[in-house]
Enzyme design. Structure first.
Site, PDB file in Angstrom:
ATOM      1  CB  THR A 199     -13.250 -17.369  18.065  1.00 35.74           C
ATOM      2  OG1 THR A 199     -14.015 -18.927  17.712  1.00 35.74           O
ATOM      3  CG2 THR A 199     -12.742 -17.444  16.723  1.00 35.74           C
ATOM      4  CG  PHE A 225     -12.442 -12.795  15.849  1.00 26.04           C
ATOM      5  CD1 PHE A 225     -12.948 -13.208  14.670  1.00 26.04           C
ATOM      6  CD2 PHE A 225     -12.904 -13.419  16.943  1.00 26.04           C
ATOM      7  CE1 PHE A 225     -14.134 -14.306  14.685  1.00 26.04           C
ATOM      8  CE2 PHE A 225     -13.916 -14.042  16.964  1.00 26.04           C
ATOM      9  CZ  PHE A 225     -14.716 -14.541  15.983  1.00 26.04           C
TER      10      PHE A 225
END
Length: 281
Positions: free
Chosen positions: A174, A176
């Protein structure tokens, strides 16, 4: 001490990413129950920083967060890439064979599908949050119940990790975004390290409009790493484009921006920052 607004509770992946990014300083995380609340808190307190997931290598882009970003006063001042690795954890002293229920967020459950398939007797219970599942088990002393969560959450809430790395796909990352109010963004700019930018612009749905912009970027040796189209509500056949680019030469990057701007409308630079290297598997 910097205060960082995160989506989720203590021990969640957003907190892990925030602490990785700010590993050289002390931070205080401020949990928010939703991304909408996170951006609202940053608007109410311009001194507050924030961190928000923007894309996942399996689930794709988080389109609502693109929308929240472009409507806010926030600017991107950095990024953190995190490998998402799940564990199954329970109250200390229990074995995996004693577990009858497993709790977690639906996405985490999906990402651990092969593990769950190998244990068909487990009852799967969906919860709002991975870290929240761990906290609930710890606070309520739920026996025969396990959480699928991150290792940080398991350790924070005193659970024993029964098995690590239970996610099906090990290439689960992921990305961010580190956010700051527009008036604080300059504090984080480091020209010597800046090699990435996030751009937002509008194009009409006409022949060749996007290819002209992409040709300009290519001409100036700007590397396109992400492009996301977003329909503009109430303006039929017009689209916003969110574009991430990397560059080696800041002068060529500035020239590319100046050349691309007249080909678009509502051109905005959402942030200029240092690219985060890909984590190791």
């Amino acid at each position: 001490m910097e205060q960082i607004a995160i989506q989720g509770i203590a021990g969640c992946y957003h907190e892990t990413a925030a602490r990785r990014y700010f590993s050289d300083r002390q931070i205080e995380v401020l949990p928010c129950s939703s991304f909408d609340l996170l951006f609202d808190r940053m608007t109410a307190d311009p001194a507050l920083l924030g961190i928000a997931a923007i894309e996942n290598t399996i689930a794709g882009s988080l389109l609502p967060n693109h929308e929240l970003l472009q409507r806010s006063r926030a600017r991107i001042v950095g990024e953190q890439k995190l490998r998402i690795s799940h564990v199954i954890a329970a109250l200390p002293g229990q074995s995996l064979d004693e577990i009858r229920e497993v709790h977690s967020h639906p996405i985490a459950l999906m990402q651990c599908g092969e593990f769950l398939k190998s244990r068909p007797a487990l009852k799967v219970v969906e919860r709002d949050d991975t870290a929240g599942s761990a906290r609930e088990i710890a606070e309520n002393r739920l026996t025969a119940t396990a959480a699928i969560c991150g290792a940080d959450a398991a350790e924070l809430y005193g659970l024993e990790i029964l098995q690590r790395g239970i996610e099906t796909n090990k290439h689960n990352f992921t990305r961010f975004l580190i956010l700051a109010d527009v008036n604080r963004a300059a504090e984080f700019l480091n020209p010597a390290r800046t090699n990435k930018a996030s751009l937002l612009f509008t194009l009409r749905h006409t022949q060749g409009s996007l290819s002209k912009v992409l040709t300009v970027l290519s001409f100036y040796d700007i590397n396109l790493t992400k492009i996301q189209s977003l329909p503009i509500i109430g303006r039929e056949w017009e689209y916003q484009f969110y574009v991430d680019v990397t560059f080696d030469d800041p002068v060529r990057y500035r020239q590319a921006v100046d050349a691309a701007r007249p080909l678009t409308s509502d051109f905005r630079i959402l942030g200029e920052y240092a690219e985060c290297p890909n984590p190791e598997i």
